[in-house]
Write an enzyme that holds these catalytic residues in place. Structure first.
Site, PDB file in Angstrom:
ATOM      1  N   SER A   1      45.318  40.790  36.667  1.00  0.00           N
ATOM      2  CA  SER A   1      44.066  41.530  36.601  1.00  0.00           C
ATOM      3  C   SER A   1      43.165  41.234  37.804  1.00  0.00           C
ATOM      4  O   SER A   1      43.483  41.589  38.925  1.00  0.00           O
ATOM      5  CB  SER A   1      43.367  41.229  35.268  1.00  0.00           C
ATOM      6  OG  SER A   1      42.259  42.068  35.065  1.00  0.00           O
TER       7      SER A   1
ATOM      8  N   ASP B   1      45.840  43.674  51.879  1.00  0.00           N
ATOM      9  CA  ASP B   1      45.762  44.971  52.551  1.00  0.00           C
ATOM     10  C   ASP B   1      44.917  44.910  53.813  1.00  0.00           C
ATOM     11  O   ASP B   1      45.203  45.601  54.799  1.00  0.00           O
ATOM     12  CB  ASP B   1      45.188  46.032  51.599  1.00  0.00           C
ATOM     13  CG  ASP B   1      46.227  46.545  50.612  1.00  0.00           C
ATOM     14  OD1 ASP B   1      47.364  46.034  50.634  1.00  0.00           O
ATOM     15  OD2 ASP B   1      45.899  47.432  49.811  1.00  0.00           O
TER      16      ASP B   1
ATOM     17  N   LYS C   1      48.845  43.540  35.695  1.00  0.00           N
ATOM     18  CA  LYS C   1      47.854  44.043  34.739  1.00  0.00           C
ATOM     19  C   LYS C   1      46.746  44.711  35.543  1.00  0.00           C
ATOM     20  O   LYS C   1      45.779  44.068  35.937  1.00  0.00           O
ATOM     21  CB  LYS C   1      47.328  42.893  33.882  1.00  0.00           C
ATOM     22  CG  LYS C   1      46.635  43.319  32.582  1.00  0.00           C
ATOM     23  CD  LYS C   1      45.221  43.767  32.814  1.00  0.00           C
ATOM     24  CE  LYS C   1      44.492  44.058  31.522  1.00  0.00           C
ATOM     25  NZ  LYS C   1      43.121  44.568  31.760  1.00  0.00           N
TER      26      LYS C   1
END
Length: 424
Positions: free
Chosen positions: A299, A310, A324
């Site tokens: 999560s 990224d 998740k």
């Protein structure tokens, strides 16, 4: 027909009429938005028939409230493992759980194939000390099968008075037989952030879960490390971090990013679509970072790892994360009850879905334990591929960093390499 059945029938007819009226309004609104929807009259009649058969024929008399609560719970649990009905106790626990102090065993759990799955044990709690691991499937609680239990019922059974014991029967990957683990309940006081200097110039910050104050505590921890000397690099440890507050993850990511998208969500409703942008200012001032993750990182942890990966702000090292990546919204029904409903999914800045796939590390590590060999001189410390590890400083117990934590040792070696090449 008996008076009680007539009363029940009148109640359920009133319920269906109320649902029809409310759905009719929703259908009209959806049509205004171009969505196609239809009132499932036949299905509502089927629900009515089942309701009345239970009222007439079940072995004991059932209260209308219990039947309707169960129906609501069934609707939500059938959607996915994260949506659920929150009764008074669940609603209160949801509010307490984000404050950093709550009762229980200290594990984050979900449902998988009818069993309770451990997402991650929380640091320094009864569960982690007893040896509960991420990925464990809990199949019995004090000898009672969890099959047929809702997640909220299983969690309620794991709660109890401080000092009381509960025995969890768990299945673990790589083991043929279930094992029983007895845990003593305690009040769980979670310290979200802790930090230390590993070697001169190299810091370590561990986030165990994301709370309301986590981002603030992280910045303070990094600044405290910087006061002890210049930081050439930092390890951010998110292993076995089950997640928590979204704003905590956004704030932690923002602490290390100067600009750009952190995370965005996509859902059916306009108000479930968000984009979170970084603000100027990097608390590390561009020093290299390594983020440690494993299958217990879920999560909010995956949001941080994905954002820093990224933006190429950090090297992510470890194992694939849990996966998740959905957003649950708490929708109050009354002052003390509500529903937790999945309303959107998380995406990393580059558009990768976190749900199910998780975050794939840049450098994959096996979950190994490094030990000294048994020769008279202590022997070489062996790591991946049977290669001897570099010498590391020993702690007060005579253990090297490699022996205490193989993943952290590998991350430290990588940081040193990044620092060396960054200065060329």
């Amino acid at each position: 027909m008996s008076k009680s059945c007539r009363t029940g029938y009148a109640l359920i007819v009133g319920l269906v009429v109320g649902v029809m009226l409310s759905v009719s309004v929703a259908v009209y609104a959806d049509r205004e938005n171009g969505a196609q929807s239809a009132l499932p009259v036949e299905d509502l009649q089927r629900f009515t028939d089942v309701y009345m058969r239970i009222k007439r024929n079940y072995v004991t008399e059932v209260e209308d409230k219990d039947l309707l609560d169960n129906a609501i719970q069934g609707m939500l649990s059938g959607l996915d493992e994260h949506s659920s009905y929150l009764d008074e106790q669940d609603f209160e626990d949801m509010q307490v759980g984000t404050s950093g102090e709550f009762g229980g065993l200290g594990i984050e759990v979900g449902m998988e194939d009818g069993f309770v799955k451990v997402i991650a044990p929380i640091d320094d709690t009864p569960a982690s000390r007893a040896g509960i691991e991420a990925g464990d499937l809990i199949i019995r609680l004090d000898g009672e099968s969890v099959r047929g239990m809702s997640l909220s019922d299983a969690v309620a059974k794991m709660r109890g008075e401080k000092g009381s014991d509960i025995t969890l029967t768990v299945m673990r990957d790589g083991e043929d037989q279930p094992k029983e683990i007895t845990i003593t309940r305690d009040v769980i006081q979670v310290q979200s952030v802790r930090s230390e200097i590993l070697e001169e110039g190299y810091g370590y910050v561990r986030i165990s879960n994301f709370q309301q104050r986590t981002a603030r505590d992280l910045v303070r921890a990094v600044e405290d490390l910087q006061e002890k000397g210049e930081l050439n690099g930092l390890i951010l440890d998110l292993r076995n971090n089950p997640g928590g507050i979204l704003n905590g993850a956004v704030g932690v990511s923002d602490a290390f990013l100067e600009e750009g998208l952190i995370v965005y969500t996509e859902g059916r409703l306009e108000d479930s679509q968000f984009r979170y942008q970084a603000s100027p200012g990097d608390v590390l001032k561009g020093a290299p970072m390594v983020v440690l993750v494993n299958r217990g990182s879920a999560s909010a942890s995956e949001i941080v790892a994905g954002a820093l990966q990224d933006h190429k702000r950090a090297v992510v090292m470890g194992q694939n994360t849990f996966g998740k990546g959905s957003v649950q919204t708490i929708l109050p029904l009354t002052q003390n009850t509500g529903i937790k409903l999945t309303t959107a999914r998380y995406f990393t800045p580059d558009g990768r879905s976190i749900q199910e796939d998780g975050i794939e590390p840049d450098i994959r590590l096996q979950d190994l334990v490094v030990q000294r060999s048994g020769d008279d001189n202590g022997g070489a410390r062996m790591g991946r591929d049977g290669l001897p590890e570099a010498e590391s400083e020993e702690d007060d117990n005579g253990e090297t960093l490699a022996e205490r934590d193989y993943g952290m040792n590998e991350a430290l070696n990588l940081l040193k390499g990044l620092t060396f090449y960054g200065r060329r």
